[in-house]
Design an enzyme around this catalytic site. Structure first.
Site, mmCIF file in Angstrom:
data_model
loop_
_atom_site.group_PDB
_atom_site.id
_atom_site.type_symbol
_atom_site.label_atom_id
_atom_site.label_comp_id
_atom_site.label_asym_id
_atom_site.label_seq_id
_atom_site.Cartn_x
_atom_site.Cartn_y
_atom_site.Cartn_z
ATOM 1 N N ARG A 97 12.369 -6.013 4.199
ATOM 2 C CA ARG A 97 11.712 -4.592 4.535
ATOM 3 C C ARG A 97 12.826 -4.164 5.308
ATOM 4 O O ARG A 97 13.314 -3.138 5.343
ATOM 5 C CB ARG A 97 10.290 -3.651 4.690
ATOM 6 C CG ARG A 97 10.505 -2.789 4.650
ATOM 7 C CD ARG A 97 8.863 -2.044 4.826
ATOM 8 N NE ARG A 97 7.956 -2.376 5.901
ATOM 9 C CZ ARG A 97 6.439 -2.337 6.532
ATOM 10 N NH1 ARG A 97 6.026 -2.322 4.927
ATOM 11 N NH2 ARG A 97 6.038 -2.778 6.936
ATOM 12 N N ARG A 114 -0.639 -8.396 12.980
ATOM 13 C CA ARG A 114 -0.838 -7.244 12.932
ATOM 14 C C ARG A 114 -1.665 -8.394 11.279
ATOM 15 O O ARG A 114 -2.885 -7.440 11.069
ATOM 16 C CB ARG A 114 0.002 -6.802 11.954
ATOM 17 C CG ARG A 114 0.690 -5.433 13.042
ATOM 18 C CD ARG A 114 2.256 -4.935 12.161
ATOM 19 N NE ARG A 114 2.781 -4.504 11.558
ATOM 20 C CZ ARG A 114 3.505 -4.645 10.299
ATOM 21 N NH1 ARG A 114 4.890 -4.831 10.849
ATOM 22 N NH2 ARG A 114 3.980 -4.563 9.119
ATOM 23 N N ARG A 146 -9.464 0.745 8.744
ATOM 24 C CA ARG A 146 -9.213 -0.230 9.251
ATOM 25 C C ARG A 146 -9.691 -1.169 9.730
ATOM 26 O O ARG A 146 -9.589 -2.259 10.332
ATOM 27 C CB ARG A 146 -7.535 -0.456 9.691
ATOM 28 C CG ARG A 146 -6.574 -1.159 9.262
ATOM 29 C CD ARG A 146 -5.632 -0.216 9.747
ATOM 30 N NE ARG A 146 -4.390 -1.421 10.021
ATOM 31 C CZ ARG A 146 -3.532 -0.518 9.575
ATOM 32 N NH1 ARG A 146 -3.402 0.321 8.841
ATOM 33 N NH2 ARG A 146 -1.973 -1.664 9.544
ATOM 34 N N ARG A 157 11.166 -0.022 12.137
ATOM 35 C CA ARG A 157 9.659 0.225 12.398
ATOM 36 C C ARG A 157 9.934 -0.963 14.067
ATOM 37 O O ARG A 157 9.857 -2.334 14.184
ATOM 38 C CB ARG A 157 9.105 -0.781 11.557
ATOM 39 C CG ARG A 157 8.315 0.496 11.128
ATOM 40 C CD ARG A 157 7.137 0.766 10.006
ATOM 41 N NE ARG A 157 5.865 -0.063 10.265
ATOM 42 C CZ ARG A 157 5.531 -0.579 9.461
ATOM 43 N NH1 ARG A 157 4.900 0.101 8.374
ATOM 44 N NH2 ARG A 157 4.021 -0.204 9.930
ATOM 45 N N LYS A 211 1.333 -1.258 -0.085
ATOM 46 C CA LYS A 211 -0.543 -0.346 -0.103
ATOM 47 C C LYS A 211 0.909 1.374 -0.330
ATOM 48 O O LYS A 211 0.537 2.135 -0.798
ATOM 49 C CB LYS A 211 -0.781 0.016 1.078
ATOM 50 C CG LYS A 211 -2.008 -0.966 1.565
ATOM 51 C CD LYS A 211 -2.786 -1.278 2.741
ATOM 52 C CE LYS A 211 -2.054 -0.766 4.137
ATOM 53 N NZ LYS A 211 -1.664 -2.627 4.466
HETATM 54 P P1 ADP Z 1 1.288 -2.412 8.048
HETATM 55 O O1 ADP Z 1 -0.382 -1.866 7.110
HETATM 56 O O2 ADP Z 1 2.389 -2.295 7.439
HETATM 57 O O3 ADP Z 1 0.618 -2.830 9.531
HETATM 58 P P2 ADP Z 1 0.428 0.670 9.318
HETATM 59 O O4 ADP Z 1 1.857 1.663 8.808
HETATM 60 O O5 ADP Z 1 -0.369 1.133 7.836
HETATM 61 O O6 ADP Z 1 1.456 -0.853 8.544
HETATM 62 O O7 ADP Z 1 0.024 1.234 10.244
HETATM 63 C C1 ADP Z 1 1.166 0.552 11.212
HETATM 64 C C2 ADP Z 1 0.481 0.264 13.205
HETATM 65 O O8 ADP Z 1 -0.579 1.302 13.138
HETATM 66 C C3 ADP Z 1 -0.602 -0.588 12.989
HETATM 67 O O9 ADP Z 1 -0.527 -1.721 13.455
HETATM 68 C C4 ADP Z 1 -1.713 0.581 14.431
HETATM 69 O O10 ADP Z 1 -0.857 -0.160 15.332
HETATM 70 C C5 ADP Z 1 -1.550 1.813 13.692
HETATM 71 N N1 ADP Z 1 -2.430 1.619 12.909
HETATM 72 C C6 ADP Z 1 -2.269 2.883 11.919
HETATM 73 N N2 ADP Z 1 -3.477 3.094 10.861
HETATM 74 C C7 ADP Z 1 -4.707 2.836 11.713
HETATM 75 C C8 ADP Z 1 -6.130 2.458 11.228
HETATM 76 N N3 ADP Z 1 -6.728 3.497 10.589
HETATM 77 N N4 ADP Z 1 -6.769 2.040 12.895
HETATM 78 C C9 ADP Z 1 -5.945 1.515 14.298
HETATM 79 N N5 ADP Z 1 -4.935 1.838 14.278
HETATM 80 C C10 ADP Z 1 -4.394 1.780 13.358
#
Ligand code: ADP
Length: 298
Positions: A127, A150, A88, A139, A13
């Site tokens: 990554r 996740r 999400r 991260r 993404k």
């Molecule tokens: P990835 O898609 O690789 O898991 P992201 O950078 O999108 O990584 O998100 C990292 C973390 O940030 C998630 O695991 C969650 O804890 C938090 N997060 C990000 N976006 C949301 C969201 N829309 N709702 C709830 N938590 C979120």
């Protein structure tokens, strides 16, 4: 142009969002990036989110909805944005619907990046290796344990959004296992078709459909060819009919054929880039493969 990129962690993404920023001048709104920035700056939101994120769990809906509500108000988001990692959960999607409705805005597309889950750990591992090689900080949630969480969170809380947007006929599915540039071409095709169907201005520099129609046709053919394995399966099952029980194999062939035509439908449709993709998405490969009694819905 306002769109959502949907997909599990490691689906690409962020990579595709960056390419869309470069090509179409949209802004990328990544809740993950915003939350990481908040954690780094030790803001109240960051302090609340830090441990939750490190465990690989989701931050409460009201926190991310408030972040997005503020962010889409800013000037740079006025001409369009790509939501990466938001919504999400279904309540987040409902909140987004309300936010957009209040502003008289519409969502143009929801693009699901479909990937083979077995590859995700590998992608995240590479990554991590790349970040280390660039001397960047890895991260806190890029480790096997948090990644498993996740993925669980994705399956339980985010995957239902595929039906949420599918039911609203807003969903387009793109094969996220293709090389990065091919995924980008497929997304562009969706955007061009969407712009065409809703009368809005097509995305700037439509890579596939506008500038290089021959290339678009070529990729469309490729996508259609991707439906072939399912058709082959149908042929194989039919062949087996002459050896064993004709009836059983014929049943199998029928099933596989059904899958083949449905898959062909997906390929052709996604190649054309129309937004009516709901019917084509359902008969996934896994459904075709598994005996009926194992596909019980939970
Ligand atoms: P990835 O898609 O690789 O898991 P992201 O950078 O999108 O990584 O998100 C990292 C973390 O940030 C998630 O695991 C969650 O804890 C938090 N997060 C990000 N976006 C949301 C969201 N829309 N709702 C709830 N938590 C979120």
């Amino acid at each position: 142009m306002r769109l959502i990129l949907l997909g599990p962690p490691g689906a690409g993404k962020g990579t595709q969002a960056q390419l869309l920023v470069e090509r179409h001048g949209l802004v990328q709104l990544s809740t993950g990036d915003m939350l990481r920035a908040a954690v780094k700056a030790e803001t109240p939101v960051g302090l609340k989110a830090r441990d939750i994120m490190a465990r690989g769990e989701l931050v409460p809906d009201e926190v991310v909805v408030a972040i997005i509500a503020d962010r889409i108000e800013q000037d740079d988001a006025k001409k369009g944005f790509i939501l990466d990692g938001f919504p999400r959960t279904v309540p987040q999607a409902e909140a987004l619907d309300r936010l957009l409705k209040d502003k008289g805005l519409r969502l143009d597309a929801v693009v699901e990046l479909k990937v083979n889950e077995g590859m995700l750990l590998q992608r995240v591992e590479s990554r991590i290796a790349q970040m280390k090689a660039r001397g960047e900080q890895v991260r806190a949630d890029d480790n096997a344990e948090a990644l498993a969480k996740r993925l669980d969170a994705y399956r339980a809380q985010t995957a239902p959004l595929i039906d949420y947007y599918g039911d609203r006929r807003a969903l387009a599915t793109v094969d996220g296992m293709l090389p990065i540039d091919e995924v980008a071409v497929a997304i562009d095709r969706v955007l061009t078709a969407t712009a065409g169907s809703n009368g809005s201005k097509p995305a700037r520099k439509p890579a596939a459909a506008g500038k290089a129609p021959r290339k678009a046709a070529k990729t469309a053919k490729k996508a259609a060819r991707r439906a072939v394995p399912a058709r082959k399966k149908a042929a194989k099952a039919a062949k087996q009919a002459s050896k064993g029980s004709r009836k059983a194999a014929a049943r199998k062939a029928g099933k596989a054929k059904k899958g083949a035509s449905a898959k062909g439908g997906t390929a052709r449709r996604s190649a054309k880039g129309t937004v009516k993709r709901r019917a084509a998405r359902k008969p996934m490969k896994s459904r075709v493969k598994r005996p009926r009694r194992l596909t019980k819905r939970r």
